[in-house]
Design a protein around this motif. Structure first.
Motif, mmCIF file in Angstrom:
data_model
loop_
_atom_site.group_PDB
_atom_site.id
_atom_site.type_symbol
_atom_site.label_atom_id
_atom_site.label_comp_id
_atom_site.label_asym_id
_atom_site.label_seq_id
_atom_site.Cartn_x
_atom_site.Cartn_y
_atom_site.Cartn_z
ATOM 1 N N ALA A 172 21.308 -2.890 13.550
ATOM 2 C CA ALA A 172 20.476 -1.754 13.141
ATOM 3 C C ALA A 172 20.160 -1.805 11.654
ATOM 4 C CB ALA A 172 21.189 -0.441 13.491
ATOM 5 N N LEU A 173 21.159 -2.219 10.854
ATOM 6 C CA LEU A 173 20.921 -2.342 9.418
ATOM 7 C C LEU A 173 19.878 -3.410 9.120
ATOM 8 C CD1 LEU A 173 21.727 -1.518 6.541
ATOM 9 C CD2 LEU A 173 23.540 -3.245 6.641
ATOM 10 N N TRP A 174 19.963 -4.534 9.837
ATOM 11 C CA TRP A 174 18.983 -5.600 9.628
ATOM 12 C C TRP A 174 17.580 -5.144 10.033
ATOM 13 C CZ3 TRP A 174 18.289 -10.041 7.252
ATOM 14 C CH2 TRP A 174 17.252 -10.866 7.666
ATOM 15 N N ASP A 175 17.467 -4.458 11.173
ATOM 16 C CA ASP A 175 16.157 -3.962 11.604
ATOM 17 C C ASP A 175 15.589 -2.966 10.598
ATOM 18 O OD1 ASP A 175 16.342 -5.529 13.845
ATOM 19 O OD2 ASP A 175 17.133 -3.924 15.127
ATOM 20 N N THR A 176 16.457 -2.124 10.056
ATOM 21 C CA THR A 176 15.988 -1.154 9.062
ATOM 22 C C THR A 176 15.485 -1.851 7.805
ATOM 23 O OG1 THR A 176 17.606 0.441 9.905
ATOM 24 C CG2 THR A 176 16.640 0.882 7.744
ATOM 25 N N MET A 177 16.224 -2.866 7.355
ATOM 26 C CA MET A 177 15.788 -3.602 6.168
ATOM 27 C C MET A 177 14.452 -4.299 6.414
ATOM 28 S SD MET A 177 19.434 -5.235 4.939
ATOM 29 C CE MET A 177 18.597 -6.246 3.729
ATOM 30 N N ILE A 178 14.306 -4.921 7.579
ATOM 31 C CA ILE A 178 13.044 -5.600 7.893
ATOM 32 C C ILE A 178 11.890 -4.600 7.948
ATOM 33 C CG2 ILE A 178 11.827 -6.900 9.670
ATOM 34 C CD1 ILE A 178 13.758 -8.555 8.051
ATOM 35 N N GLU A 179 12.161 -3.428 8.526
ATOM 36 C CA GLU A 179 11.106 -2.413 8.625
ATOM 37 C C GLU A 179 10.672 -1.932 7.250
ATOM 38 O OE1 GLU A 179 10.346 1.932 10.787
ATOM 39 O OE2 GLU A 179 12.265 0.864 11.022
ATOM 40 N N TRP A 180 11.649 -1.746 6.350
ATOM 41 C CA TRP A 180 11.294 -1.309 4.997
ATOM 42 C C TRP A 180 10.543 -2.403 4.242
ATOM 43 C CZ3 TRP A 180 11.079 3.328 2.948
ATOM 44 C CH2 TRP A 180 11.816 4.367 3.527
ATOM 45 N N VAL A 181 10.914 -3.649 4.470
ATOM 46 C CA VAL A 181 10.182 -4.744 3.825
ATOM 47 C C VAL A 181 8.739 -4.787 4.318
ATOM 48 C CG1 VAL A 181 10.035 -7.253 3.647
ATOM 49 C CG2 VAL A 181 12.232 -6.119 3.351
ATOM 50 N N ILE A 182 8.560 -4.599 5.623
ATOM 51 C CA ILE A 182 7.200 -4.607 6.179
ATOM 52 C C ILE A 182 6.381 -3.449 5.615
ATOM 53 C CG2 ILE A 182 5.894 -4.323 8.315
ATOM 54 C CD1 ILE A 182 8.108 -5.830 9.750
ATOM 55 N N ARG A 183 7.013 -2.286 5.519
ATOM 56 C CA ARG A 183 6.297 -1.138 4.959
ATOM 57 C C ARG A 183 5.915 -1.377 3.496
ATOM 58 N NH1 ARG A 183 9.476 4.281 7.205
ATOM 59 N NH2 ARG A 183 9.052 3.940 9.426
ATOM 60 N N PHE A 184 6.829 -2.006 2.767
ATOM 61 C CA PHE A 184 6.536 -2.278 1.358
ATOM 62 C C PHE A 184 5.385 -3.267 1.224
ATOM 63 C CE2 PHE A 184 7.371 -4.713 -2.556
ATOM 64 C CZ PHE A 184 7.241 -3.679 -3.481
ATOM 65 N N ILE A 185 5.394 -4.299 2.067
ATOM 66 C CA ILE A 185 4.301 -5.278 2.016
ATOM 67 C C ILE A 185 2.979 -4.628 2.418
ATOM 68 C CG2 ILE A 185 3.438 -7.420 3.037
ATOM 69 C CD1 ILE A 185 6.310 -8.371 3.255
ATOM 70 N N ALA A 186 3.026 -3.761 3.436
ATOM 71 C CA ALA A 186 1.805 -3.064 3.838
ATOM 72 C C ALA A 186 1.297 -2.143 2.733
ATOM 73 C CB ALA A 186 2.063 -2.268 5.118
ATOM 74 N N PHE A 187 2.236 -1.511 2.016
ATOM 75 C CA PHE A 187 1.831 -0.655 0.898
ATOM 76 C C PHE A 187 1.166 -1.475 -0.202
ATOM 77 C CE2 PHE A 187 3.007 1.053 -3.292
ATOM 78 C CZ PHE A 187 2.300 2.248 -3.262
ATOM 79 N N LEU A 188 1.735 -2.643 -0.492
ATOM 80 C CA LEU A 188 1.109 -3.498 -1.498
ATOM 81 C C LEU A 188 -0.267 -3.979 -1.036
ATOM 82 C CD1 LEU A 188 4.146 -5.678 -2.672
ATOM 83 C CD2 LEU A 188 3.142 -3.689 -3.807
ATOM 84 N N ALA A 189 -0.391 -4.221 0.271
ATOM 85 C CA ALA A 189 -1.685 -4.677 0.782
ATOM 86 C C ALA A 189 -2.750 -3.591 0.645
ATOM 87 C CB ALA A 189 -1.554 -5.105 2.238
ATOM 88 N N ARG A 190 -2.336 -2.337 0.790
ATOM 89 C CA ARG A 190 -3.311 -1.248 0.651
ATOM 90 C C ARG A 190 -3.776 -1.069 -0.790
ATOM 91 N NH1 ARG A 190 0.519 1.211 4.177
ATOM 92 N NH2 ARG A 190 -0.253 1.288 6.333
ATOM 93 N N LEU A 191 -2.979 -1.594 -1.738
ATOM 94 C CA LEU A 191 -3.388 -1.487 -3.136
ATOM 95 C C LEU A 191 -4.497 -2.460 -3.508
ATOM 96 C CD1 LEU A 191 0.104 -1.093 -4.877
ATOM 97 C CD2 LEU A 191 -1.520 0.698 -4.236
ATOM 98 N N ILE A 192 -4.752 -3.434 -2.644
ATOM 99 C CA ILE A 192 -5.835 -4.393 -2.916
ATOM 100 C C ILE A 192 -7.177 -3.664 -2.799
ATOM 101 C CG2 ILE A 192 -6.921 -6.529 -2.143
ATOM 102 C CD1 ILE A 192 -4.210 -7.398 -1.069
ATOM 103 N N PRO A 193 -8.019 -3.763 -3.793
ATOM 104 C CA PRO A 193 -9.304 -3.028 -3.731
ATOM 105 C C PRO A 193 -10.163 -3.516 -2.568
ATOM 106 C CG PRO A 193 -9.302 -4.590 -5.551
ATOM 107 C CD PRO A 193 -7.903 -4.548 -5.029
#
Length: 276
Positions: free
Chosen positions: A34-55
């Motif tokens: 569960a800890l590993w899945d949570t970490m992966i999910e947060w990493v994916i969310r962070f990458i998606a957030f960075l992707a949304r910052l692209i103009p």
């Protein structure tokens, strides 16, 4: 001594047997997964957030006669490209779980092998010897073990409370007087860790009596340190550098005497256990 060591080993073995169960291992592995899945999910969310910052690309209007070119790419497609596939996530989770299982198994194997070596050595020492069972010996060993653990915990708690509750030195205090008070605090912390803590209501001379009963070989040296501390703390005595050096040497002698006394007591106990 042999019964005490055997009881200690058996107690540790029973605790490990009771703690390490399939349900406990399953719970630990589930928590890690569960800890590993949570970490992966947060990493994916962070990458998606960075992707949304692209103009986003500007959409220009073209005439009907000219070619409009390729349609602009959906910004969400970038986030989809950066997502980790489920297959990679499962493989990574399996590798991490296997690594934890291997480490846990190695720890258990090391502990079991050391206990087995110790038991084998003890049994080899008893070849040709006679063993006499004593009624109530195991109960006394358990009580002695619990008493030692309780004294040790009380000493640690007293030392921690004394260390957290002490007041800082004022700048107006001379360096020699501060050194004497610091040395006396070290003595109290050392005795508390050894099983002789100082109570809050005890004066330096009252705790001196307990220290002398606890370590009678250093009675004179303990009295010397206590006398100088009482003179500095409650009187107007101002020691010089020579007195501080003498007290530091006395304090080192007390510690060395205690270590030699402990080693001698341990050897006598071991020799008495072999003679029985």
């Amino acid at each position: 001594a042999l019964v005490f060591n055997a009881a200690l080993v058996l107690g540790v073995g029973l605790l490990l047997t009771a703690a390490v169960t399939p349900a406990a291992l399953k719970l630990v592995l589930g928590f890690l997964e569960a800890l590993w899945d949570t970490m992966i999910e947060w990493v994916i969310r962070f990458i998606a957030f960075l992707a949304r910052l692209i103009p986003q690309p500007e959409i220009k209007a073209y005439s009907m006669g000219g070619g409009a070119g390729t349609a602009p790419q959906d910004p969400s497609a970038v986030a989809d490209l950066l997502q980790i596939p489920d297959t990679i996530r499962r493989v990574a989770a399996f590798i991490v779980s296997a690594l934890w299982i291997v480490l846990f198994g190695v720890c258990l194997w090391r502990m079991a092998s050391q206990i087995a070596v110790w038991l084998r050595r003890q049994l080899n020492d008893l070849d040709g010897g006679e063993v006499e069972t004593l009624r109530g010996a195991f109960r006394q060993d358990v009580r002695r073990l619990l008493s030692r653990v309780r004294r040790r915990l009380r000493g640690w708690i007293a030392w921690l409370g004394y260390a957290l509750g002490r007041r800082p030195m004022t700048d107006s205090l001379p360096a020699e007087a501060a050194a004497v008070r610091r040395l006396y605090r070290s003595l109290l912390a050392w005795s508390a860790a050894g099983g002789c803590p100082r109570q809050r209501h005890q004066t330096p001379h009252e705790i001196l009596g307990r220290l002398c009963d606890w370590f009678p070989d250093a009675r004179t040296k303990l009295a010397l340190i206590t006398a100088h501390y009482a003179g500095v703390r409650y009187g107007d005595r101002r020691p010089d550098a020579a007195v501080v050096k003498l007290l530091e040497s006395t304090w080192q002698d007390v510690r060395h005497m205690r270590e030699r006394s402990w080693i001698r007591t341990k050897k006598d106990t071991s020799r008495a256990g072999r003679d029985i």
